[in-house]
Each structure stands twice: as C-alpha cells, then as structure tokens.
Design a protein around this motif. Structure first.
Motif, PDB file in Angstrom:
ATOM      1  N   UNK A  71       0.693  -1.109   0.071  1.00  0.00           N
ATOM      2  CA  UNK A  71      -0.012  -0.052  -0.173  1.00  0.00           C
ATOM      3  C   UNK A  71       0.866   1.229  -0.140  1.00  0.00           C
ATOM      4  N   UNK A  72       2.277   0.994  -0.061  1.00  0.00           N
ATOM      5  CA  UNK A  72       2.943   2.207  -0.067  1.00  0.00           C
ATOM      6  C   UNK A  72       2.724   2.878   1.161  1.00  0.00           C
ATOM      7  N   UNK A  73       2.816   2.203   2.377  1.00  0.00           N
ATOM      8  CA  UNK A  73       2.407   3.102   3.852  1.00  0.00           C
ATOM      9  C   UNK A  73       3.684   3.428   4.403  1.00  0.00           C
ATOM     10  N   UNK A  74       3.849   4.523   4.803  1.00  0.00           N
ATOM     11  CA  UNK A  74       5.339   4.871   5.433  1.00  0.00           C
ATOM     12  C   UNK A  74       5.310   4.041   6.906  1.00  0.00           C
ATOM     13  N   UNK A  75       6.014   3.392   7.259  1.00  0.00           N
ATOM     14  CA  UNK A  75       6.322   2.446   8.313  1.00  0.00           C
ATOM     15  C   UNK A  75       7.074   3.273   9.331  1.00  0.00           C
ATOM     16  N   UNK A  76       8.330   3.741   9.023  1.00  0.00           N
ATOM     17  CA  UNK A  76       9.217   4.737   9.862  1.00  0.00           C
ATOM     18  C   UNK A  76      10.267   5.254   9.085  1.00  0.00           C
ATOM     19  N   UNK A  77      10.736   6.147   9.884  1.00  0.00           N
ATOM     20  CA  UNK A  77      11.896   7.015   9.310  1.00  0.00           C
ATOM     21  C   UNK A  77      13.106   6.806  10.048  1.00  0.00           C
ATOM     22  N   UNK A  78      14.318   6.618   9.705  1.00  0.00           N
ATOM     23  CA  UNK A  78      15.542   6.421  10.409  1.00  0.00           C
ATOM     24  C   UNK A  78      16.011   7.601  11.161  1.00  0.00           C
TER      25      UNK A  78
END
Length: 928
Positions: A71-78
């Motif tokens: 779904x191209x859902x953003x999980x996390x950002x480093x």
C-alpha cells in the motif's frame, strides 16, 4: 535534528560544525518535515517473511524512509546521520547506510547495531555478502567488513587509472566471489576469501554503470554509459545478447522473475525500457519519471517494477497490459521544485495547500502521508495537456503559482481556490473538493485584446471573500476587480472608470461580513472601500511612510498586518482605520506574515533567514530564531498547534509544534536587534534522533573506533523511594495488604471451611519455612558444621518472641528501624496481625517490644514514608492492646508522642485535600 537540503534534490540540512551551540526557539519546537519521498541515491528492497510483504527503503538526505510495497504506507523513518547518505543496502537483519566515511547498520530502521569506520573517502557502493559487508569508497578502496565483529576482513586498493570501480554484484552460486565493474569498461571476478583476481573480462570499453545477476546461472546483465546493454555468460566469457538503448546512459537493470523473460533497463532521462530476451527485441517502453531513474527493481515473483528518481517520487508499475506493457499502479510523490506558497486549509488543521515552482498545487496531510494528493499542473489548455505525456515539454504550461487564496465555505459546490501566477494577468480557479484545476480563467474586460508587447500587466495580489462567492484581484496597473467564483464573471471595478490606485496593488483584505475592502499599493496608500455598491471612492485613506510590500489579515479580529518596503510591519485596525502597532526588527525583504488563531501573535519571515514572533497586545517581540535557508512562506494552524514553513531551495514543508499548548512557557520581551539563535529545521519524523544524540545516549565516544555503537549499556534508572523528605510517600503495596487488616476476623470467618481438612495417610517430608511472602527455609535449628559444638539448646530468656519481636527489641540500642520496616512490609495480612498481637507479654512478648513498636510507628510518621501502612498497623495495635496500654506509664507517654506526630502529618494532607476540592468545585461552578 536538523533537516535542510540542496536546491534540486530532497535532502536535509548539512551538519553544523562541532562546537556551534544549537539553541532553540522559546515558542516553537521542531516537529517533522512533509513532502520528502526520494533523492538521487538508489533505493533498496527487502522481503519480510513475517509481513509477507516487501519493504521499500528510500533515501531522503540524512535519513531513509521505509514503506510497504502493498500500500506504500510509511512505516518509519531512520534517525539522522552526520552527513548526506551516499549509499544504501539491506539484508535479512540490517539496513546499511553510508554517510561521512562511515557505515551504519540499523535494525528495524530505528536502532543502530554497528558502525564501521575506516574508510578514507565517502562510500558509494555497498553489498551485503553473507556475514560480510563489501564497501567501495571514492578512494577506490574495497573493504570487506565482518558484520558481527565490526572488523575489516579484507582491504583491497585499486589503481584508479587502471580499474576504477563503478559497479558491484554477486552472481548466485558463486561462493566467495563478486564481480566488479569499472570506469574503463572491464569486469573483474574477485575471490574475497583468497584475495585473488580470478579473471578479467572486457567486451565493451565504455563506463560500466550497473551490474545485475540474471535468474539463469552464470548469466549477468551489464549496463554501460553509452546505452549499451550486454547479457554476459561469466563461465564461458561469451556475450549472449546485446541491446542498444536510445535514451542514453543505462542507470539500472533488473530481470523479471515472475515468468516472462523480460529485462528492464532505466535511462538517465526518466525512461523504462523492456527487452524480450527470447525474441531479442524491444518489448516496450514508457516515461516513468521527469528525471533520471535511479532505481528499477523487479520485485521477486511479482509482475511489478519499483522505481525512484531525484524528482522526489517513487512508483510501482504493474505488467498487466494486453501487449505485455506496464502501467502505473501506485505512487508517492512530492514537489519536484521547491514550494513557493503554503496555507492551511479548513478549520481542522490537517491539510496544507502548497503551490510549487513546478506549477503544481498539492495537498499535504499532517495525519498520514497516504492522504497526500496532487491537484494537477496549471495549464492554459487542460484538454490538450491531458492528451500529451506530462513529462514532455508542454507549451500550454502556465508559470508557477506565486500566491493563492482559499475559503472552505462553498468548496463542495464550486471552485473555492483562486491562484495568481508569475508574470501573467490570468487568475486560475481550483476545486479542493474535486482536487483539480477549475474551468475559469479570470481576466478583466478592459484587458481583453490588448497587445502583449505593449501591455505588461500582471496579477499582484488576491483575496477571497469569507462567503466563498467572490474573489478580489489586484493588478500591477492599480486596478482592483471583483469576480464571482461560481460563474467566473466580472462583478465590480473598485474606483469606477479610474483605477483604484495609481501604482501596483500589493495587498488586499476584506472583513468577515463583506462590509469593507482594504487595498494597499506600492506608493504607501492604504484605501478602505465599501465592499458591495458605490465603490467609486474609498471611504478612508491611510498614507504610510513607505510602499506596501504585502498584506495579511485576520478576519475574526479585523486586524490587517501590512509589510512595508522598508522591512517595517504595521498593524491596522479595520474598524477604527488607524495604525495600532508598529514592529521594527527585520533587516531584509519580508517574505510572509501570519496571525495566530487568537490574533495575539504575528509571525513574520524575511530574507535575513529569521522568523520573528510579535506579541500584539504588548507590542513586544517575544521570540525569534534563525534558519539556514530563508523562509519564503509560513502558515499557522487554525487550531494553533503547528506552524508550517517553506524554505528557499527545499522541497519539503516543515512543521513546528507550539510549545505553549503543552508546557508552561514564560515569555519575555526580546530586543529586535539582538542576534537570533540558530535553529535547525525539523527532521522527516517527529521522533527521529540526531546521530550525535544517539551516540551520546549510548555512551559512545566518536573518537574511539573500537566501541560498538549498538552495544547496550547496562544503565538502569531506579526510582527513589522518596523524592524529597517533605513529601508524604505511600508504600506502593497492594491495598489488600493493609486494608484487610481491619476486617481480618470477618474475612477469616467468611472463608472458614465447612469441613476440617483430612490428614493424608502418609504425610510428606517438608522443611520448615520462615513466615513471609517469599519462600525461605528455616535452617536456624539445623546441624552445625562444628562437631565439637554442643547440640543442647541454651535458653537465654523465657519469653517466646518471634523474629519480628526480637528485631524490635534490638532497635532499643541500635535505633535502626529500616530493617524492621522491610521485614514487616514483606509479611501478609494474617502474619502482620499475628506479629502485632504476639507483642503482648501474655502472648509471649515483652513490654520493651510493645514500646519499640510505638517507636517504629513514630519513625514511619516522622520520615513520611509508608504512610498508609503506619496508619493501618497502628489501628491493629490499638485494637489489640488498647486496654493494657494504660497500665504502663511509659507506653502512655510514647503513645502521646505518636499521636502528636500522626496529627501533624494528617493536618498537612487534610489542608491540601480541602484546597484541591475547593478549587475543583469553583471551576465546576464557573463552567456552568
């Protein structure tokens, strides 16, 4: 957590030199950045068996983002790296990011597990290889790192003139072997275990840009800078197939593994080309991006290809066309050029309208990235533009939007956004509800059929009425015109047959009830017009010292902020038509201004890279800070919780949290001429941690290369038993441990068994235990290790004191009650009741034990610890020994001392309770 970037790539702020103190704003705190998707660093993918999905990892400057492919859902950002990320790689456990001559191994994108230091140049190639990580830096040195131990397993330098490494790959089934591609066009197969070059292959003397192993054994695809693609058999050193790409450099190669024999190649101008390996011909092509395709990966066993580009977008194409071609399935994108004007839309404060230098109007959601949407590109002829490929130059494309106005009152009925463009006279309308460009092009009647060479008028200011029916437009000729938003028809010219101003109109504002219109020009004249009829002459004119540069209004309070060419700011009351505040402090051109929702603050930004907050009631500046890139536009959330800013050369929108809503902030006046403290821009996510802060928290010295960054430090925080001695502290034990003491007899009677327990035929052997909640064996009467010691027990006293009673008697000389308190708090309710009753001489105790128990209670009251236990224990003591206490004068005196200490402690609690109850009652009555 700073976050800045370069002009044409969505990157973040470069790290400030060490030693510069990063100060903070008094009111705003860095929250996060919106609108970043990808940049020029190739993305990587990783299949997660537990999720049954593929993760897409893209670089956005100093951090990377992780999406799901489904779904191209953003999980996390480093977290933030010390410098720009130059390469990415991933394996089953870690994500590797190269930055500032170091390689950081991240676990789940959040936790750093390893840091590999030792490169003399920036690393540009990474390849996980089993338990090893292969890295190539700009000094043309290949290092093989041992992933668990952070040690260098192999160091192989290459001569740049003979073999400059540009590509890296591992053919399947080739144990301990990797293939290196060079700028000279040669291939080398290296055995990293033996550190030997097995062979050198040379078939095309052009720069090798990419290497990709094929699903077939011993076969590898090689891409060159001149567009040549070679499918090579490594085992026999033979060329199987050769293709020539007409769109320039081959930036990426990928083989489909879902069945069809298709090779996907990417070009440097945004094309994807599909080659049929069986028929050895071109199968199809499409324009995927506006700029170079840096990533083209066919997902394993799926008919899709994943692409990214420096145009700040990533896309997934699916091969389901009838001719075997691909179509766009999903995408995430932001502005391809920096935003020029942003505004919050609606009363909820969850949507931000953004107009970019790419002539597009976009909506960014502050809740979820999946709610972002594009409203399209401004064009003179939407139908003709729709038929063409939007990546190709379009002669119908309009200049970028400089400013727009919007109102949500009638957004579901007709167009509710009007936008003015750079250098033209046409004003476009947009629909937020339909997310598209409207049908109207607003141009006054007197400007029709003018010769463009002789007539250079353009739109300079714009404002929409609060009802959503009208839009008022000011022009460089001094004209002020009103149009109907629904029909696009011209309704009124302010000033009649003459222009409203003799100079360019720089600002417009109208009140909440459509009674008056305020206009300002570059000559410094501010005119107040009746909004509806009889707009031939202004009802009032206000002459300012300098020309008007821009104008912002707050409808609810009827305040208008006017920015002048001399960088001064005037606040005018629309009702009284006088200047009520003057703010001086900026040293460069004003870019934008915004009121807070309660109209108490005026926030301004200028080309001197400062953002200042002015308190309108007190006429003081209460906050200011400086950023690395000047802010070109800012907007305050309707709920007052966030400030959104856009900056020169940056593709993102940055959110700043209002700390006054969450903390008690004490504000003071600040000298406007005082140097503003530097504050870095927000990162891509609110909880992203700067790498320096992460290393400092983990106790890692940056100069010590032998310390592992991911090593866990056994530093555990223990909560103190008592914060301060003045505070009354409870024990924290379960309520049943002390409340049941008062009704223990009733509980025993209720739980009494109906029949006596039956004795087993053969009782099992068991060791005696010590009373308490913890299981401990009583070995005090066991056999002694000394054989000469007598086994005859010596009786020192004829009382029958328990262990608790003996500890109480010992406190008569030691005065140490802590061990006694620790002992009794570990007992259950029944045992506590038994111990207190056993203190009486008739039950085997002593007078001294009874006296010391009262001293124990007084000690607990005096130290303000275990307050509820002391009350409960004293109640059981008085109920059990109340009559016998009067027989001993010493016990009576001790009891009086305990009563005084208890009364003092209770009065403190009672006064606080009464005060708190009174405040709550007063607030409740006030709310009614």
């Amino acid at each position: 957590m700073t976050h800045l970037g370069e002009e044409d790539s969505p990157v973040e702020e470069k790290k400030k030199p060490r030693g510069i103190v990063r100060e903070s704003s008094q009111i705003f705190r860095r929250n996060r950045a919106l609108g970043y998707v990808s940049n020029q660093v190739p993305a990587v993918t990783r299949y997660v068996q537990r999720r049954r999905d593929t993760l897409l990892i893209t670089c956005i400057g100093r951090s990377f983002q992780v999406y799901t492919a489904s779904h191209m859902r953003l999980l996390h950002v480093s977290g933030l790296h010390p410098d720009e990320i130059t390469a990415l790689a991933t394996d089953r456990l870690h994500t590797y990011a190269a930055s500032n001559k170091c390689i950081y191994a991240w676990r789940a994108g959040k936790h750093i597990r390893h840091v590999y230091r030792g490169h003399e140049g920036n690393v540009h190639l990474l390849l996980p290889f089993g338990r090893n990580l292969i890295a190539v830096d700009r000094k043309n040195v290949l290092k093989v790192w041992n992933i668990p131990t952070d040690d260098v397993y192999l160091n192989v330098p290459f001569d740049e003139e003979e073999f400059s490494i540009t590509a890296l790959a591992h053919p399947p089934t080739y144990v301990n072997k990797i293939v290196l591609g060079s700028r000279q066009g040669q291939l080398k197969i290296l055995n990293i275990k033996k550190n030997t070059i097995l062979c050198t292959l040379s078939h095309h003397l052009q720069r090798i840009t990419c290497l990709e192993p094929a699903p077939a054994l011993d076969v590898m695809g090689v891409g060159h800078s001149d567009g040549t693609i070679i499918v090579l058999n490594l085992k026999f050193d033979t060329v199987l197939i050769t293709f020539k790409q007409e769109w320039g450099t081959v930036s990426q190669l990928s083989f489909r593994t879902d069945g069809p024999p298709i090779l996907v190649s990417a070009s440097g101008i945004g094309h994807l080309v599909f080659w049929n390996l069986e028929e050895r011909k071109l199968a199809g092509q499409l324009q995927a991006h506006e700029r170079k395709v840096t990533t083209a990966i066919c997902l394993p066993s799926e008919p899709v290809v994943f692409t990214t580009s420096p145009d700040n977008s990533m896309k997934i194409f699916v091969f389901d066309m009838s001719d075997g071609g691909a179509r766009l399935l999903r995408m995430r994108e932001g502005h391809t050029k920096p935003p020029l004007f942003i505004r919050y839309h609606g009363a909820s404060g969850v949507s931000i309208l953004s107009a970019g230098d790419d002539s597009t109007l976009r909506v960014f959601s502050t809740i979820s990235e999946s709610l972002n949407k594009s409203m399209g590109r401004a064009t003179y002829n939407p139908k003709a533009t729709k038929k063409k490929n939007h990546f190709v130059y379009d002669k119908n494309s309009m200049p970028p939007i400089l400013e727009f106005t919007a109102d949500a009152t009638r957004e579901k009925e007709w167009d509710n956004i009007a936008a003015m463009h750079a250098g033209i006279i046409q004003t476009t309308t947009w629909s937020f509800h339909k997310s598209r460009l409207g049908d109207h092009r607003l141009v006054p009647q007197q400007f029709y059929n003018r010769n463009r060479d002789d007539f250079q008028a353009e739109t300079t200011s714009i404002v929409a009425s609060h009802c959503g029916n009208y839009v008022i437009i000011g022009y460089s000729t001094g004209d002020v015109e009103r149009f109907n938003m629904q029909s696009g028809l011209h309704r009124l010219s302010y000033g009649g047959f003459r222009s409203a101003h003799e100079a360019a109109v720089r600002g417009l504002a109208c009140d909440n009830l459509n009674q008056y219109l305020v206009s300002g020009c570059s000559q410094g004249l501010v005119k107040f017009w009746p909004f509806k009829a009889n707009a031939m002459k202004p009802v009032a004119v206000l002459r300012l010292a300098d020309g008007v540069a821009q104008m912002r209004h707050h409808r609810e309070s009827s305040l208008v902020a006017i920015g002048l060419d001399s960088f001064k700011i005037y606040v005018v009351d629309m009702d009284t038509r006088v200047v009520i505040r003057k703010f001086v402090g900026h040293t460069a051109k004003l870019n934008d201004m915004a009121f807070s929702p309660d109209s108490r603050w005026l926030i301004t930004a200028s080309m001197d890279s400062t953002i200042k907050v002015w308190d309108i009631p007190s006429s003081y500046m209460i906050d200011h800070f400086k950023v690395q890139q000047p802010c070109v536009s800012l907007s305050m959330s309707p709920t007052g919780d966030f400030l959104a800013t856009a900056h020169i050369g940056l593709l993102g929108i940055y959110l700043w949290a209002n700390k006054t809503l969450f903390n008690q902030i004490s504000l003071r006046s600040i000298d406007p001429n005082e140097p503003a403290p530097y504050v870095g821009l927000p990162a891509s996510i609110c909880n992203a941690m700067d790498l320096d802060d992460a290393m400092q928290e983990l106790g890692i010295d940056d100069a010590n290369d032998n310390v592992e960054l991911g090593e866990q430090i056994d530093a555990q925080y223990e909560t103190p038993k008592q914060l301060t001695p003045e505070l009354i502290t409870l024990s924290g034990l379960a309520a049943s441990r002390w409340q049941n003491l008062l009704d223990l007899e009733l509980i025993k009677q209720r739980n009494k068994p109906k029949a006596p327990p039956k004795t087993p035929k053969q009782a099992p052997f068991f060791l005696p235990t010590v009373a308490g909640l913890d299981l401990r064996f009583d070995v005090s009467n066991g056999q002694t290790d000394n054989p000469e010691q007598s086994r005859v027990l010596e009786v020192s006293s004829f009382n029958n004191l328990t262990a608790f009673g003996k500890q109480l008697e010992a406190t008569a000389t030691s005065k140490d009650f802590d061990s006694v308190v620790q002992h009794i708090t570990q007992l259950g309710p029944s045992m506590v009741d038994f111990e207190i009753k056993s203190l009486h001489p008739d039950a085997g105790g002593t007078r001294l034990a009874m006296l010391q128990f009262l001293s124990l209670i007084e000690h607990m009251f005096g130290t303000n610890q275990n307050f509820e236990l002391a009350q409960s224990y004293l109640s059981v003591y008085l109920r059990s020994h109340g009559l016998s206490l009067s027989e001993s004068p010493e016990l009576v005196r001790s009891l009086r001392s305990v009563a005084q200490t208890q009364q003092a402690a209770w009065e403190r609690i009672e006064s606080k309770l009464i005060y708190g109850t009174g405040v709550v009652a007063a607030l409740r009555n006030f709310a009614r």
